[in-house]
Design an enzyme around this catalytic site. Structure first.
Site, PDB file in Angstrom:
ATOM      1  N   LYS A  26     115.258 100.790 -58.277  1.00  0.00           N
ATOM      2  CA  LYS A  26     114.392 101.120 -59.533  1.00  0.00           C
ATOM      3  C   LYS A  26     115.082 101.652 -60.769  1.00  0.00           C
ATOM      4  O   LYS A  26     116.068 102.493 -60.466  1.00  0.00           O
ATOM      5  CB  LYS A  26     113.152 102.162 -58.973  1.00  0.00           C
ATOM      6  CG  LYS A  26     111.759 101.768 -58.497  1.00  0.00           C
ATOM      7  CD  LYS A  26     110.956 102.647 -58.254  1.00  0.00           C
ATOM      8  CE  LYS A  26     110.147 102.583 -59.440  1.00  0.00           C
ATOM      9  NZ  LYS A  26     108.529 103.138 -59.263  1.00  0.00           N
ATOM     10  N   GLU A  43      93.771 105.111 -49.889  1.00  0.00           N
ATOM     11  CA  GLU A  43      92.675 106.128 -50.464  1.00  0.00           C
ATOM     12  C   GLU A  43      91.552 106.098 -49.328  1.00  0.00           C
ATOM     13  O   GLU A  43      91.102 107.156 -49.059  1.00  0.00           O
ATOM     14  CB  GLU A  43      92.135 105.463 -51.684  1.00  0.00           C
ATOM     15  CG  GLU A  43      92.961 105.390 -52.787  1.00  0.00           C
ATOM     16  CD  GLU A  43      93.936 104.206 -52.804  1.00  0.00           C
ATOM     17  OE1 GLU A  43      94.538 104.004 -53.984  1.00  0.00           O
ATOM     18  OE2 GLU A  43      93.764 103.219 -52.166  1.00  0.00           O
ATOM     19  N   ARG A  77      87.893 102.619 -54.021  1.00  0.00           N
ATOM     20  CA  ARG A  77      88.391 102.225 -52.655  1.00  0.00           C
ATOM     21  C   ARG A  77      88.081 102.655 -51.552  1.00  0.00           C
ATOM     22  O   ARG A  77      88.379 102.384 -50.303  1.00  0.00           O
ATOM     23  CB  ARG A  77      90.062 101.878 -52.943  1.00  0.00           C
ATOM     24  CG  ARG A  77      90.571 101.376 -54.338  1.00  0.00           C
ATOM     25  CD  ARG A  77      91.922 101.145 -54.355  1.00  0.00           C
ATOM     26  NE  ARG A  77      92.105  99.625 -53.868  1.00  0.00           N
ATOM     27  CZ  ARG A  77      93.513  99.338 -53.687  1.00  0.00           C
ATOM     28  NH1 ARG A  77      94.385 100.033 -53.935  1.00  0.00           N
ATOM     29  NH2 ARG A  77      93.669  97.829 -53.437  1.00  0.00           N
TER      30      ARG A  77
END
Length: 640
Positions: A292, A377, A405
């Site tokens: 990243k 979640e 979710r």
């Protein structure tokens, strides 16, 4: 890095000569392969320059520059489908697919979305913003193509973080049972597994994806078909050897042909491996390791900070920030730490949103009472329910858009059992540049019908802290939903005081019109009330609603106005309507809130203006109703 941020920027042809020749992937595929590494440098420079002006997601995109080039170079997009997961990393994809000259409009009203969006481009094959959807969507595309008798290549690109979600594994499990030619690219940017990257692993990846290896492997299986004992021995040897040198055993067991890990910044290896894998049959998984922030030192050094950025100086990496104000997220983080010092029953849970939810200080100070469950979640809420069963006091920090979710877990695992779980729901209402995918516009409507729930909406920063403590001390499921960013600027008292459950307060006495404001809408309601001479009630609680106060106010005003930063349908205003109907009260009511449509990216102020929820819009709607009733506006009323 190419490009500058001076007052006389050079043309794209001067700054990025190769990139200026690539408007679409067809142009990319005309370039000789030896020019692609130079193009990668230009693409990375253009991305840094662009995002430095607009803000947005940076580190993830920098990490997939080579991968994006290789995918579009090898596959015939858009006929071949390319499905990105989450979409944080899709900026290089946007640049290469006809949107380079509009990147200056990124995440602005009327501009390019910050995530893949089907309406924006035929190259955006699946709209996204939430994680872990790519494999399921890609598998559905392949199944539909087979149904129509079409031959189609589909690639799903998913990160190692998104792979922590259960639905990604559900899709992998399903894909392994289907005879569909799905290619999954696992983009792994976790530094802890960078060691296997290098010449040996790249060589293994190329060999294992080659037609020669596949032919020998399949031919060997055929030759050994008549010698089952020997065939079993060779098969076990092959799997044990691959398991020793590669982390692909799990994927192989799920029915995937696993290739990797491969250096995701080695363009020649990426292109040759993708070419080899392109026509292989059945489910395949290519494991690539990337970094990243690749190519930009500030982002490589702190990819978390440079994941999502405000405009910044590309030469120094220093971000441009406005005047510092306390945010609701910071109020939550401070409260969490203060309470943890006093109550060792408290534990905090987050589904991979430590920084976004303001939990960094807590995670450092109380690591044994902090749980990051990954992008999961559903598990986060049920995990909290299990803790509550044993007398622990869990606080789940979750964004409004992500609580969607975990709705079944909220209903079945928490509310049905009336468990003592506190939900700190951040990003309620409009969220600005992230747009519709991240808007918290539905949480009041989907949580209000759930039995046993207490739901609160703070009007300011201090009230947010009071409500968090109230929710924590309430012996059942309780939710505090608060907006993104800063509030009106009310000083926060560092106490652990609470509010009386289900009680609102009259903030301004007036006549004729009464505005019942929920949460963030109190500030514009007070502004409008000053002009119209109206009463304003800070309702505080969406559930239980202060019914006595609603009935009392309705009895002495000619028009009730409810205003909330949630969709009107099923929201707080609907709760007021239900109370009036249950008591046989017939009085004019105007319900104001978010409209029955998705509001795309813009500044929060622009979004609220679009929804008619700024002071100007609220006043105009009230005056329109008064005019329709034949009632003149109060003498003090004036136009904005």
């Amino acid at each position: 890095m190419s490009g500058t941020q001076d007052d006389t920027p050079r043309s794209i042809a001067e700054s990025y000569p190769l990139l200026s020749r690539v408007a679409l992937p067809d142009d990319l595929r005309l370039l000789p392969e030896q020019e692609l590494e130079a193009l990668a440098d230009e693409l990375r420079g253009f991305l840094i320059e662009t995002v430095s002006r607009t803000g947005g997601h940076l580190a993830a995109g920098l990490g997939v520059v080579e991968l994006t080039l290789a995918l579009h170079y090898v596959f015939d997009t858009p006929r071949d489908r390319l499905v990105w997961d989450v979409g944080h990393q899709a900026y290089p994809h946007k640049i290469l697919t006809g949107r380079r000259d509009r990147m200056h409009t990124l995440r602005q009203k009327g501009g390019l979305a910050g995530f893949p969006r089907r309406e924006e481009s035929e190259y955006d094959t699946f709209g996204t913003g939430h994680s872990s959807t790519s494999i399921g969507a890609a598998l559905g595309m392949l199944a539909a193509a087979r149904r129509k008798g079409e031959r189609q290549k589909v690639v799903a690109v998913i990160g190692d973080g998104a792979l922590t979600a259960g639905m990604a594994f559900e899709a992998l499990n399903h894909a392994g049972s289907l005879d569909l030619d799905l290619l999954v690219v696992l983009n792994d940017n976790d530094m802890s597994i960078s060691r296997p990257v290098g010449a040996v692993s790249n060589y293994l990846a190329r060999v294992l994806s080659s037609k020669f290896y596949t032919t020998v492997k399949e031919g060997g299986k055929s030759a050994l078909r008549g010698m089952p004992h020997l065939r079993e021995l060779v098969g076990r040897w092959e799997e044990h050897m691959k398991g020793m040198v590669m982390p692909g055993t799990l994927f192989e067991e799920l029915g995937f042909n696993y290739i990797g890990p491969l250096d995701g910044h080695d363009l020649p290896s990426m292109i040759s491996t993708l070419r080899n894998m392109k026509d292989l049959p059945g489910p395949r998984l290519l494991h690539v390791v990337t970094r990243k922030g690749k190519g930009y030192e500030p982002a490589e050094g702190d990819p978390c900070v440079y994941h999502g950025v405000t405009p910044f100086n590309p030469a120094t990496g220093k971000m441009k920030r406005g005047q510092k104000r306390v945010t609701y997220t910071e109020v939550f983080g401070d409260w969490l730490c203060d309470l943890a010092e006093q109550d060792d029953r408290l534990v905090a849970i987050t589904p991979a949103m430590c920084e976004g939810s303001g939990m960094v200080a807590y995670s450092q100070r109380f690591p044994d009472r902090y749980y990051d469950v990954g992008i999961a979640e559903q598990h986060a809420v049920t995990f909290a329910a299990g803790m509550a069963c044993e007398g622990v006091k869990p606080v789940v920090a979750i964004y409004s858009t992500f609580l969607q979710r975990a709705y079944d877990q909220l209903v079945h695992d928490v509310a049905l059992q009336n468990l003592d779980v506190t939900l700190a729901v951040d990003r309620a209402g409009q969220v600005g540049a992230d747009g519709a995918t991240h808007a918290g516009n539905l949480d009041l409507s989907y949580s209000r019908p759930v039995p046993n729930m207490v739901i609160m909406a703070p009007a300011d920063e201090n009230e947010c802290r009071l409500m968090l403590q109230t929710a924590y001390e309430y012996p059942g499921p309780a939710m505090v939903r608060y907006p993104r960013g800063a509030g009106p600027g009310v000083a926060v008292r560092r106490t652990l005081a609470t509010l009386p459950v289900g009680k609102g307060e009259v903030r301004r006495e007036g006549a004729g019109v009464a505005i019942l404001a929920f949460g963030s809408m109190l500030a514009p309601a007070l502004e409008v009330a000053e002009r119209l001479g109206a009463t304003v009630v800070n309702m505080r609680f969406v559930k239980p609603l202060d019914e006595a106060l609603v009935l009392e106010v309705a009895a002495r005003h000619g028009l009730l106005v409810t205003v909330e930063e949630n969709v009107v349908r099923g929201g707080a205003g609907s709760a007021v309507n239900e109370v009036l109907a249950a008591h046989g009260v017939v009085t004019p009511v105007l319900n104001l809130g978010l409209p029955d449509r998705f509001i795309e990216q813009a500044t929060p102020a622009e979004q609220l203006h679009d929804a008619g929820l700024d002071a100007e819009g609220i006043q105009a709607r009230i005056e329109s109703v008064l005019a329709a009733q034949g009632a003149a506006a109060p003498p003090s009323a004036r136009s904005l």
